[in-house]
Write a protein that holds these residues in place. Structure first.
Motif, PDB file in Angstrom:
ATOM      1  N   ASP B  20       0.816  -1.224   0.000  1.00  0.00           N
ATOM      2  CA  ASP B  20       0.000   0.000   0.000  1.00  0.00           C
ATOM      3  C   ASP B  20       0.848   1.271   0.000  1.00  0.00           C
ATOM      4  OD1 ASP B  20      -2.442  -1.234  -0.102  1.00  0.00           O
ATOM      5  OD2 ASP B  20      -2.756  -1.269   2.060  1.00  0.00           O
ATOM      6  N   GLY B  21       2.166   1.110   0.028  1.00  0.00           N
ATOM      7  CA  GLY B  21       3.042   2.292   0.032  1.00  0.00           C
ATOM      8  C   GLY B  21       2.989   3.047   1.337  1.00  0.00           C
ATOM      9  N   GLU B  22       2.763   2.338   2.432  1.00  0.00           N
ATOM     10  CA  GLU B  22       2.586   2.992   3.730  1.00  0.00           C
ATOM     11  C   GLU B  22       3.812   2.871   4.640  1.00  0.00           C
ATOM     12  OE1 GLU B  22       0.069   4.701   5.173  1.00  0.00           O
ATOM     13  OE2 GLU B  22      -1.403   4.602   3.550  1.00  0.00           O
ATOM     14  N   LEU B  23       4.872   2.235   4.155  1.00  0.00           N
ATOM     15  CA  LEU B  23       6.040   2.058   5.018  1.00  0.00           C
ATOM     16  C   LEU B  23       7.068   3.154   4.770  1.00  0.00           C
ATOM     17  CD1 LEU B  23       6.722  -1.801   4.934  1.00  0.00           C
ATOM     18  CD2 LEU B  23       5.446  -0.477   6.618  1.00  0.00           C
ATOM     19  N   ASP B  24       7.827   3.472   5.814  1.00  0.00           N
ATOM     20  CA  ASP B  24       8.918   4.430   5.591  1.00  0.00           C
ATOM     21  C   ASP B  24      10.045   3.707   4.846  1.00  0.00           C
ATOM     22  OD1 ASP B  24      10.514   2.997   7.478  1.00  0.00           O
ATOM     23  OD2 ASP B  24       9.559   4.111   9.112  1.00  0.00           O
ATOM     24  N   ALA B  25      11.027   4.473   4.423  1.00  0.00           N
ATOM     25  CA  ALA B  25      12.076   3.932   3.538  1.00  0.00           C
ATOM     26  C   ALA B  25      12.777   2.722   4.154  1.00  0.00           C
ATOM     27  CB  ALA B  25      13.070   5.029   3.216  1.00  0.00           C
ATOM     28  N   GLU B  26      13.086   2.810   5.430  1.00  0.00           N
ATOM     29  CA  GLU B  26      13.842   1.735   6.081  1.00  0.00           C
ATOM     30  C   GLU B  26      13.021   0.440   6.141  1.00  0.00           C
ATOM     31  OE1 GLU B  26      16.024   0.886  10.330  1.00  0.00           O
ATOM     32  OE2 GLU B  26      15.304   2.906   9.902  1.00  0.00           O
ATOM     33  N   ALA B  27      11.752   0.571   6.572  1.00  0.00           N
ATOM     34  CA  ALA B  27      10.884  -0.605   6.674  1.00  0.00           C
ATOM     35  C   ALA B  27      10.614  -1.189   5.289  1.00  0.00           C
ATOM     36  CB  ALA B  27       9.577  -0.221   7.353  1.00  0.00           C
ATOM     37  N   ALA B  28      10.492  -0.324   4.293  1.00  0.00           N
ATOM     38  CA  ALA B  28      10.242  -0.794   2.924  1.00  0.00           C
ATOM     39  C   ALA B  28      11.438  -1.596   2.410  1.00  0.00           C
ATOM     40  CB  ALA B  28       9.959   0.396   2.018  1.00  0.00           C
ATOM     41  N   ARG B  29      12.648  -1.109   2.738  1.00  0.00           N
ATOM     42  CA  ARG B  29      13.863  -1.842   2.315  1.00  0.00           C
ATOM     43  C   ARG B  29      13.902  -3.228   2.953  1.00  0.00           C
ATOM     44  NH1 ARG B  29      16.626   2.894   2.255  1.00  0.00           N
ATOM     45  NH2 ARG B  29      17.197   2.723   4.449  1.00  0.00           N
ATOM     46  N   ALA B  30      13.490  -3.303   4.210  1.00  0.00           N
ATOM     47  CA  ALA B  30      13.501  -4.589   4.919  1.00  0.00           C
ATOM     48  C   ALA B  30      12.547  -5.574   4.238  1.00  0.00           C
ATOM     49  CB  ALA B  30      13.103  -4.372   6.372  1.00  0.00           C
ATOM     50  N   VAL B  31      11.372  -5.074   3.836  1.00  0.00           N
ATOM     51  CA  VAL B  31      10.401  -5.934   3.158  1.00  0.00           C
ATOM     52  C   VAL B  31      10.938  -6.359   1.792  1.00  0.00           C
ATOM     53  CG1 VAL B  31       8.083  -6.023   2.135  1.00  0.00           C
ATOM     54  CG2 VAL B  31       8.399  -4.991   4.373  1.00  0.00           C
ATOM     55  N   GLU B  32      11.557  -5.422   1.091  1.00  0.00           N
ATOM     56  CA  GLU B  32      12.113  -5.746  -0.238  1.00  0.00           C
ATOM     57  C   GLU B  32      13.180  -6.838  -0.144  1.00  0.00           C
ATOM     58  OE1 GLU B  32      13.221  -1.907  -1.679  1.00  0.00           O
ATOM     59  OE2 GLU B  32      11.157  -1.441  -2.244  1.00  0.00           O
ATOM     60  N   GLU B  33      13.970  -6.769   0.887  1.00  0.00           N
ATOM     61  CA  GLU B  33      14.998  -7.808   1.080  1.00  0.00           C
ATOM     62  C   GLU B  33      14.343  -9.169   1.269  1.00  0.00           C
ATOM     63  OE1 GLU B  33      17.894  -7.161   4.149  1.00  0.00           O
ATOM     64  OE2 GLU B  33      18.391  -5.191   3.299  1.00  0.00           O
ATOM     65  N   LYS B  34      13.286  -9.189   2.084  1.00  0.00           N
ATOM     66  CA  LYS B  34      12.589 -10.464   2.329  1.00  0.00           C
ATOM     67  C   LYS B  34      11.937 -10.973   1.046  1.00  0.00           C
ATOM     68  CE  LYS B  34      11.946  -9.969   7.223  1.00  0.00           C
ATOM     69  NZ  LYS B  34      11.202  -9.345   8.279  1.00  0.00           N
ATOM     70  N   LEU B  35      11.444 -10.053   0.256  1.00  0.00           N
ATOM     71  CA  LEU B  35      10.828 -10.459  -1.014  1.00  0.00           C
ATOM     72  C   LEU B  35      11.856 -11.086  -1.952  1.00  0.00           C
ATOM     73  CD1 LEU B  35       8.394  -7.473  -1.714  1.00  0.00           C
ATOM     74  CD2 LEU B  35       7.735  -9.844  -1.403  1.00  0.00           C
ATOM     75  N   GLN B  36      13.077 -10.551  -1.899  1.00  0.00           N
ATOM     76  CA  GLN B  36      14.136 -11.091  -2.766  1.00  0.00           C
ATOM     77  C   GLN B  36      14.608 -12.462  -2.273  1.00  0.00           C
ATOM     78  OE1 GLN B  36      17.045  -8.003  -2.876  1.00  0.00           O
ATOM     79  NE2 GLN B  36      16.087  -6.977  -4.622  1.00  0.00           N
ATOM     80  N   ARG B  37      14.672 -12.616  -0.954  1.00  0.00           N
ATOM     81  CA  ARG B  37      15.256 -13.841  -0.397  1.00  0.00           C
ATOM     82  C   ARG B  37      14.275 -14.999  -0.246  1.00  0.00           C
ATOM     83  NH1 ARG B  37      18.990 -11.535   4.486  1.00  0.00           N
ATOM     84  NH2 ARG B  37      20.402 -10.331   3.189  1.00  0.00           N
ATOM     85  N   HIS B  38      13.013 -14.672   0.093  1.00  0.00           N
ATOM     86  CA  HIS B  38      12.078 -15.742   0.459  1.00  0.00           C
ATOM     87  C   HIS B  38      10.958 -15.902  -0.575  1.00  0.00           C
ATOM     88  CE1 HIS B  38      14.103 -15.767   4.281  1.00  0.00           C
ATOM     89  NE2 HIS B  38      13.840 -14.475   4.423  1.00  0.00           N
ATOM     90  N   PRO B  39      10.909 -17.052  -1.225  1.00  0.00           N
ATOM     91  CA  PRO B  39       9.834 -17.299  -2.206  1.00  0.00           C
ATOM     92  C   PRO B  39       8.441 -17.220  -1.561  1.00  0.00           C
ATOM     93  CG  PRO B  39      11.520 -19.027  -2.326  1.00  0.00           C
ATOM     94  CD  PRO B  39      11.858 -18.171  -1.153  1.00  0.00           C
ATOM     95  N   ALA B  40       8.341 -17.623  -0.285  1.00  0.00           N
ATOM     96  CA  ALA B  40       7.029 -17.580   0.392  1.00  0.00           C
ATOM     97  C   ALA B  40       6.503 -16.149   0.460  1.00  0.00           C
ATOM     98  CB  ALA B  40       7.155 -18.162   1.792  1.00  0.00           C
ATOM     99  N   TRP B  41       7.400 -15.202   0.696  1.00  0.00           N
ATOM    100  CA  TRP B  41       7.016 -13.789   0.733  1.00  0.00           C
ATOM    101  C   TRP B  41       6.522 -13.336  -0.639  1.00  0.00           C
ATOM    102  CZ3 TRP B  41       7.490  -9.465   4.252  1.00  0.00           C
ATOM    103  CH2 TRP B  41       7.719  -9.867   5.573  1.00  0.00           C
ATOM    104  N   ARG B  42       7.247 -13.807  -1.670  1.00  0.00           N
ATOM    105  CA  ARG B  42       6.860 -13.392  -3.033  1.00  0.00           C
ATOM    106  C   ARG B  42       5.486 -13.971  -3.401  1.00  0.00           C
ATOM    107  NH1 ARG B  42      12.291 -14.057  -4.192  1.00  0.00           N
ATOM    108  NH2 ARG B  42      12.015 -16.103  -5.132  1.00  0.00           N
ATOM    109  N   ARG B  43       5.310 -15.261  -3.050  1.00  0.00           N
ATOM    110  CA  ARG B  43       4.010 -15.907  -3.354  1.00  0.00           C
ATOM    111  C   ARG B  43       2.875 -15.176  -2.639  1.00  0.00           C
ATOM    112  NH1 ARG B  43       6.659 -20.727  -2.904  1.00  0.00           N
ATOM    113  NH2 ARG B  43       6.015 -20.972  -0.728  1.00  0.00           N
TER     114      ARG B  43
END
Lengths: 240, 165
Positions: B20-43
């Motif tokens: 939803d674009g509601e996270l600040d830059a730092e929290a968004a980066r953390a989520v992006e990292e998880k999206l890159q590393r974990h297929p479950a997050w991407r699914r």
């Protein structure tokens, strides 16, 4: 100049609807008519998804506008005009929910009649294989309406404001008079529930290529900026 | 059917807030990292996003052409009713004030009379003169001007104002 006037001017410059509402406050009759025309479809859509009944939504939307006019002198712009408008709408919808709790027989359950009386899986299996794309669209519309009707009222309001009004968590929090954290949690649960309810249809749509699989590149893209083709929203026929 | 979410409730909240674009830059980066590393997050993200897009199938209402006009008509009727109510309220307020003033005047008069009767100088039972005054309130102005009962007694005894004269 008083601080309140300065805020009004700043808000009016930022949000043209605030300027329009300030004209309504100053008893400009044309401004009110313009305001109604500008917001009627949006308000009616939100009310319809909240109460699930077209006639009731129509009456409620009208009542919202009447309340806006009656309370125009108390209007002091501190946020976007739509926040104020949908706060009134929220209160009126709550009255409807309370009335329905007192008189359960008057409640309209979307799953009570017609096609929606069936479970969505049955609905899908019996009617969706038809070749007509328009029919498929309508069936999907009914399935999604059914899924929305399974959410509680607060979840439904948060989803509708987020989806149709593109409101931020802060704006939704202001309208519902809860914290941003509560909105975050409310939306998360609502979307998880919708994901569960709509999972079979989402799978089929994704397989048929109707829904994109791509993720946004960054947070600012959001879910409202899909990377691929997007189904056209179904438009309900106007009712006279 | 999709598999149930493998994310915890808090992780899902973060993911949805990111979408939803509601996270600040730092929290968004953390989520992006998880999206890159974990297929479950991407699914999960794909499913959530696709579900969100399914809501585009919800009907969007269009107000009938008569909606604005109907709303304005109801508003005018409501204003007319309001004006009538205000007029009635004003009338009732004035009437209540008038009644209150009349009441106060009457009570004042009564109080004046009773004070006079109860004054230590006033004889009890009241004299013939006082009874005359109480009986004929119209004599009061004359009494006030003349300061004497003599004329009033004469007036009372005379048949000057009686019918037939």
């Amino acid at each position: 100049m008083p601080a309140q006037s300065q805020t009004s001017i700043q808000m009016a410059l930022r949000d043209p609807d605030v300027a329009l509402m300030l004209r309504v406050r100053d008893d400009d009759p044309q401004a009110f008519e313009e305001l109604v025309r500008r917001y009627q479809d949006r308000l009616l859509t939100v009310m319809y998804h909240l109460v699930g009944n077209r006639d009731e939504a129509d009456d409620l939307a009208q009542e919202v506008f009447l309340r806006v006019y009656r309370h125009r002198k108390e209007y002091h712009p501190q946020a976007k005009f739509s926040t104020w408008l949908f706060t009134i709408a929220h209160h009126l919808a709550q009255n409807v929910y309370r009335r329905r709790q007192r008189k359960p027989e008057a409640q309209l359950d979307l799953s009570d009649s017609g096609l929606l009386a069936q479970q969505p899986q049955e609905l899908w299996c019996t009617t969706l294989p038809g070749p007509d794309a328009q029919l498929r669209h309508e069936e999907l519309s009914q399935v999604v309406q059914w899924a929305m009707a399974q959410l509680n009222e607060r979840q439904r309001l948060a989803v509708v404001l987020n989806k149709f009004e593109d409101m931020s968590y802060q704006e939704i929090a202001d309208i519902m008079q809860i914290s941003v954290k509560a909105v975050k949690s409310l939306l998360s649960r609502a979307r998880a529930q919708l994901r569960q309810l709509l999972a079979p249809y989402v799978q089929m749509e994704m397989r048929s290529g109707q829904l994109p699989r791509a993720l946004p590149h960054n947070a600012t893209d959001g879910p409202h900026a899909p990377a691929g083709s997007q189904p056209q929203p179904h438009t309900a026929e106007p009712h006279e | 059917m999709s598999e149930p979410s493998s994310l915890s409730e808090q992780e899902r909240e973060e993911l949805i807030a990111y979408l939803d674009g509601e996270l600040d830059a730092e929290a968004a980066r953390a989520v992006e990292e998880k999206l890159q590393r974990h297929p479950a997050w991407r699914r999960e993200a794909e499913q959530l996003q696709a579900t969100w897009q399914m809501l585009d199938f919800l009907p969007q209402a269009h107000a009938p052409a008569s909606f604005t006009e109907r709303t304005l008509t109801v508003l005018q009727a409501s204003q007319a009713r309001q004006r009538r109510y205000q007029r009635l309220r004003r009338l009732l307020t004035y009437t209540a004030w008038a009644a209150a003033v009349a009441c106060a005047a009457f009570l004042g008069f009564q109080y004046g009379v009773s004070s006079h009767l109860r004054s230590p100088d006033a004889p009890w039972p009241p004299s013939e003169e006082v009874l005359l005054l109480l009986e004929h309130r119209s004599y009061w102005p004359y009494y006030e001007k003349l300061g004497s009962f003599t004329f009033l007694k004469q007036l009372d005894q005379s048949d000057l104002f009686q019918e037939g004269n």
